[in-house]
Design an enzyme around this catalytic site. Structure first.
Site, PDB file in Angstrom:
ATOM      1  N   GLU A 174      34.353  23.792 -15.770  1.00  0.00           N
ATOM      2  CA  GLU A 174      35.021  23.880 -14.472  1.00  0.00           C
ATOM      3  C   GLU A 174      35.701  22.570 -14.119  1.00  0.00           C
ATOM      4  O   GLU A 174      36.806  22.539 -13.580  1.00  0.00           O
ATOM      5  CB  GLU A 174      34.005  24.261 -13.381  1.00  0.00           C
ATOM      6  N   ASP A 228      28.775  22.480 -16.366  1.00  0.00           N
ATOM      7  CA  ASP A 228      29.268  21.158 -16.769  1.00  0.00           C
ATOM      8  C   ASP A 228      29.325  20.192 -15.593  1.00  0.00           C
ATOM      9  O   ASP A 228      29.309  20.599 -14.432  1.00  0.00           O
ATOM     10  CB  ASP A 228      30.663  21.266 -17.399  1.00  0.00           C
TER      11      ASP A 228
HETATM   12 ZN    ZN Z   1      31.757  21.866  -9.061  1.00  0.00          ZN
END
Ligand code: ZN
Length: 417
Positions: free
Chosen positions: A179, A85
């Site tokens: 994340e 992501d």
């Molecule tokens: Zn990162």
């Protein structure tokens, strides 16, 4: 050898940046945005094509695969991790990367927005003369954070598949989601991953090697008020907003992020929400030591206590929530992880930079979940915005470091673990 990695790493990075993978903090889905599946499926196809084994994409968006060992030596299973992501802080859609060959120190025009990426504002550029750089066109972030990590890992794996004469233990790779919104480790199945130790490829400039990060708590401070028509409020109204402002004013001014660097921690007012009847202040507390972090929490409690004494029982309350802890506590028992990376970098002429992370990584959560995981450089800089860029030469060096670490594992005598 780093040259070997440049073309494959660049080609991969450019391919992955074309897929929109912004994560969504407002969604409760796992992963938070459906587009992340697009990159995961592409990567699943790529690792299959490359000949990796034990490939599994689970229903929460974790893609795991194996590069089998080619030696019988007992070696810890090594994990390599990166996240698919990109940050929701800036547009991550329709990314149009600009590739600058043999950078000469000039200002780089970001053609979509008219901004300039200049060494005057970003002096690190001066260290990258002669490198191949990839920038944005100014209308989006680049997503080198962390698609470069994926590109580096797969370029290293591909190299090892093509060079079976290089001894290696079992390698597990893991690509994760979300994340950037702090959920990357939430559903990570450490047992299914099956590695003993790991590295994330999610760092910045050349040489970054991070085995230490903040201890982090958040705090919610609530004040209760009493709304009365302001015309007849004398002696009756209690304004939760003004109490909240007073609370903030009572806190020490020298413990803020604006006044802290290096090893100093901070307490930061993150947001205030509310009205006359009820107002909440949200704080984040950060410190490399658990003791200091506890002192920050105590400071909030003491401040509230003083206000309760002045205004009466029930005027407000403080709640502290644990966020993450300093992975150095765990890595202390796995010193070889940082030591091997340090040694490999030095052998390759790279000066390791062991400065602690003034933040957290997935690796800090994973370390406490049983998978000790320091972080390695990728070459990316200015993450999460239009000025994000990466040196492909540094990416290539990162791939070479990864291969070096894998080789060094086969040459190390492991007594415990
Ligand atoms: Zn990162």
């Amino acid at each position: 050898m780093p040259h070997t990695f440049k073309q494959p790493a660049l080609a991969r990075l450019l391919r992955y940046t074309q897929i929109h993978t912004t994560s969504d903090p407002d969604s409760q889905n796992v992963p938070s945005s459906p587009q992340q599946w697009d990159l995961l499926r592409l990567l699943q196809a790529e690792v299959t094509e490359m000949g990796m084994t034990e490939i599994h994409l689970d229903d929460r968006g974790y893609l795991f695969a194996t590069l089998p060992a080619n030696t019988d030596k007992p070696i810890p299973v090594l994990g390599l991790l990166a996240h698919v992501d990109t940050s929701p802080d800036f547009n991550g859609k329709a990314v149009k990367p600009q590739v600058i060959e043999a950078y000469q120190g000039e200002d780089i025009l970001l053609k979509g927005s008219g901004d300039y990426l200049s060494p005057k504002n970003f002096p690190n550029l001066d260290r990258l003369l002669g490198h191949t750089l990839v920038t944005t066109d100014g209308t989006s972030l680049l997503g080198a954070d962390d698609k470069s990590g994926i590109a580096i890992i797969l370029s290293a794996v591909e190299y090892l598949l093509n060079h079976p004469e290089i001894p290696r233990g079992k390698i597990r790779i893991g690509f994760t989601t979300d994340e950037e919104i702090g959920r990357g480790a939430d559903h990570f199945d450490v047992k299914a991953f099956g590695a003993d130790v790991a590295y994330t490829l999610d760092g910045g400039p050349l040489g970054e090697l991070q085995g230490e990060n903040f201890n982090a708590d958040s705090a919610t401070v609530t004040f209760y008020g009493r709304s009365v028509h302001p015309g007849t409020a004398k002696g009756k109204m209690i304004n939760a907003l003004t109490r909240a402002c007073e609370f903030q004013q009572r806190l020490p001014a020298h413990l803020t992020p604006e006044t802290s660097e290096g090893r100093k921690g901070f307490m930061m007012l993150h947001d205030i929400r509310g009205d006359l009847e009820k107002c909440q202040l949200h704080y984040i507390l950060r410190s490399f030591s658990r003791r200091e972090l506890a002192e920050f929490g105590q400071n909030l409690h003491d401040t509230m206590q003083a206000m309760v004494q002045q205004y009466g029982e029930g005027c407000g309350e403080v709640e502290i929530h644990e966020q993450y802890r300093n992975m150095a506590e765990v890595l202390d028992d796995y010193r070889y992880l940082v030591e091997i990376a340090e040694k490999v970098m030095k052998e390759q002429g790279i000066t390791p930079n062991l400065e602690p992370i003034r933040g957290g990584t997935d690796g800090s959560r994973l370390s406490f979940m049983g998978l000790p995981t320091p972080n390695l450089f990728t070459g990316g800089e200015n993450f999460h915005g239009r000025f994000e860029f990466i040196s492909v030469d540094v990416m290539a060096q990162a791939a070479k470091v990864v291969v070096g670490i894998i080789t060094a594992f086969t040459e190390t005598e492991f007594t415990s673990h």
